[in-house]
Design an enzyme around this catalytic site. Structure first.
Site, PDB file in Angstrom:
ATOM      1  N   LYS A   1      45.296  45.659  38.660  1.00  0.00           N
ATOM      2  CA  LYS A   1      44.012  44.799  39.009  1.00  0.00           C
ATOM      3  C   LYS A   1      43.246  45.490  39.564  1.00  0.00           C
ATOM      4  CE  LYS A   1      42.699  40.393  41.193  1.00  0.00           C
ATOM      5  NZ  LYS A   1      43.372  39.367  41.833  1.00  0.00           N
TER       6      LYS A   1
ATOM      7  N   SER B   1      42.345  34.361  40.458  1.00  0.00           N
ATOM      8  CA  SER B   1      41.422  35.572  40.037  1.00  0.00           C
ATOM      9  C   SER B   1      41.993  36.805  39.247  1.00  0.00           C
ATOM     10  CB  SER B   1      41.063  36.337  41.390  1.00  0.00           C
ATOM     11  OG  SER B   1      41.836  36.928  42.117  1.00  0.00           O
TER      12      SER B   1
ATOM     13  N   SER C   1      46.067  33.123  43.121  1.00  0.00           N
ATOM     14  CA  SER C   1      45.192  34.226  42.064  1.00  0.00           C
ATOM     15  C   SER C   1      46.389  34.814  41.210  1.00  0.00           C
ATOM     16  CB  SER C   1      44.456  35.321  42.798  1.00  0.00           C
ATOM     17  OG  SER C   1      43.178  34.653  43.183  1.00  0.00           O
TER      18      SER C   1
END
Lengths: 94, 474
Positions: free
Chosen positions: B62, B137, B161
């Site tokens: 990420k 997210s 997330s």
């Protein structure tokens, strides 16, 4: 309802620039979120100890010794404006 | 069980396999990513001599984990050109374990969002239906794993997330206990809740990767100094005899009946495997979303004060003075949702409101944690849906921030309490994945792995591939 003046003060504190035409929309949005979280007022929390952090940790101490270094040149490469080892900003003192 | 991470075995047999695995996934990224926008940066990997338990496993991080010499944006215009001078501990450890970095995944800006639509690099699309969001997210990581663009990806979970996008994309997502994984080099959002974790196809794959990244790090004093159990060994323990509490609060009005049906069917699988199911109610859980939207903005307003246009990140052109430099750099660099949260955080921390909002939220946070601790006196795990609905349409919830916030209603309490939790695929509703959430005791990741692996030995949902993204070479 948050006033335009309050939104302006908040944005100043947060160092954000709110365009005048966005002020009303932002006031409405913030107001709605604050209205939603205000339901906490009725929560029966009394004087229960606040939970700041999920772990009960003492601040660990370590020896004050140099361990790893990223050299200044590498750090400066990421900065928008540097000169002679300093970050350069607009004149602060008139 | 056939694992996606057979790569280390294959590499052990033939070291050239590391290069060919990396190339194969890079090709899939090249072909499929334009439809998904799951990656912000693709990396032409260096493939070092194979070594380590994860030798040759292609991985995506990420874009919240800093990577030395590789652009790290956090989904923000603020950091669009930021080249970090060091690696996050997670990145460093997984590289040492043998993982090969193939790219940085798209995400909501500074991890603030539940749909990936706040990214400055455009939304990620859900491989199961490109008109729908992947969740957020960590939406890029979830979409990339679901579409087979990478066998495993890292994520972070502050309010859901990892688990929420894992559920909406039909992959396995694991959020460890707070303190289990180092946050060093993980760009901070809400420091008392942020935790790194893993998204992969199966609990088995997650266990291999988490074992490689967990453990104390002297550079993060909130990472806990206690031994990391062998998560891989825990995979074979089985469900039999576990007491599982079904969180009744999660089956409220907001839960779609069709999603509830899938979750009931999954619970029946756990029961058939020998778990003892009981009902559990967490009295204060309904307050977790309001508590979160006081505490997370408060922490974020403080953490994001560092972006000042002076030391790194975006700087506005031709500032009039220093104040103008700060304000314009930040307003140009941050998107709308990030600015809203900074303003909310500034409000609840300001003089006159601190006690009513911030302190009160922290008191209720303890009530919520106490609810969980009390439940764990009589059960080993808690279970329920990960989200109230399957993936929603792009743009469906962007008009109203509150509607978006409520998507995390089942995941946020876990972060407030600091507990470990995961989401595993539990079926499809109208062709869209649904996730079963399991929540564990503090630092009892092993029981979660035991239950999830057993569930996946008895179900096929985690093997389902979105149409058009089938990985024919297996």
């Amino acid at each position: 309802m948050l006033s335009a003046a309050e939104v302006k003060r908040l944005s100043m504190l947060a160092r954000l620039e709110v365009r005048p035409e966005d002020g009303d929309r932002l006031a409405r949005e913030l107001d709605r979120i604050l209205g939603f979280v205000r339901q906490l007022e009725a929560a029966p929390a009394g004087e229960i100890e606040p939970l700041v952090h999920p772990l009960d940790l003492a601040q660990p101490l370590r020896d004050d010794e140099v361990r790893e270094q990223v050299d200044c040149e590498t750090i400066e490469r990421g900065a928008p404006d540097v000169a002679e080892g300093y970050y350069r900003v607009p004149r602060v003192i008139e | 069980m056939k694992s996606r991470l057979r790569v280390p075995e294959l590499v052990a047999a033939d070291p050239r396999h590391a290069r060919s695995a990396a190339d194969r996934y890079r090709e899939r990224i090249r072909v499929h990513n334009p439809r998904l926008n799951a990656f912000i940066t693709q990396v032409d990997p260096e493939v070092p001599p194979a070594a380590g338990p994860l030798a040759g496993v292609p991985i995506a991080h990420k874009d919240i984990f800093v990577t030395r010499g590789i652009r790290t944006t956090c989904g923000s215009r603020m950091l669009a050109d930021f080249i970090p001078p060091y690696d996050a501990t997670v990145v460093e450890r997984l590289a040492r374990a043998g993982c090969i970095l193939v790219g940085k995944t798209n995400m909501d800006e500074f991890a603030m969002g539940s749909s990936n639509e706040t990214s400055a690099f455009g939304p990620v699309r859900n491989p199961w239906d490109p008109e729908r969001v992947p969740g957020g997210s960590s939406g890029g990581s979830a979409a990339a794993v679901a579409a087979g663009l990478v066998p495993v990806a890292t994520g972070t979970d502050t309010g859901g997330s990892i688990r929420q996008p894992a559920a909406l994309c039909g992959v396995t997502g694991f959020k460890p206990s707070y303190g289990r994984v180092s946050r060093f080099g993980m760009i901070a959002f809400a420091s008392s809740m942020d935790q790194a974790g893993v998204l992969a196809r199966s609990a088995e794959d997650v266990a291999w990767v988490l074992r490689g990244m967990a453990g104390h790090d002297p550079r993060d004093s909130t990472s806990v100094d206690r031994p990391v159990p062998d998560y891989v060994a825990a995979l074979t323990r089985g469900i039999r005899g576990l007491r599982i509490g079904i969180v009744r609060n999660f089956f409220d009005d907001g839960l779609w009946p069709t999603v509830a049906d899938r979750i009931q069917a999954a619970l029946a699988v756990l029961e058939a495997a020998g778990a003892r199911l009981t009902d559990v109610t967490l009295p204060n859980l309904s307050l977790s979303v309001p508590v979160y939207y006081v505490l997370a903005p408060a922490e974020c307003s403080s953490n994001l004060a560092r972006y000042d246009g002076v030391r790194f990140g975006h700087r506005a052109d031709r500032p009039e003075d220093l104040f103008d430099l700060y304000c314009r750099s930040r307003s140009e660099g941050f998107g709308e949702e990030v600015q809203r949260r900074i303003l909310i955080g500034t409000y609840v921390l300001s003089h006159g409101y601190y006690d009513a909002y911030y302190l009160k939220a922290q008191r209720v946070r303890r009530l919520i944690r106490n609810d969980f601790l009390r439940a764990f006196e009589s059960v080993d795990l808690l279970a329920g849906p990960t989200t109230p609905t399957p993936a929603f349409r792009l743009g469906e919830k962007t008009a109203d921030p509150l509607t978006m916030y409520l998507n995390d209603i089942y995941t946020i309490g876990v972060n407030l309490a600091g507990l470990p939790a995961l989401s595993v695929p539990a079926g499809l509703v109208d062709g869209l994945p649904v996730g079963l959430q399991l929540i564990g005791r503090d630092f009892d990741e092993e029981t979660l792995f035991a239950a999830a692996a057993d569930f996946q030995r008895r179900t096929e949902w985690h093997r389902a591939e979105p149409p058009g993204f089938e990985d024919v070479s297996g």
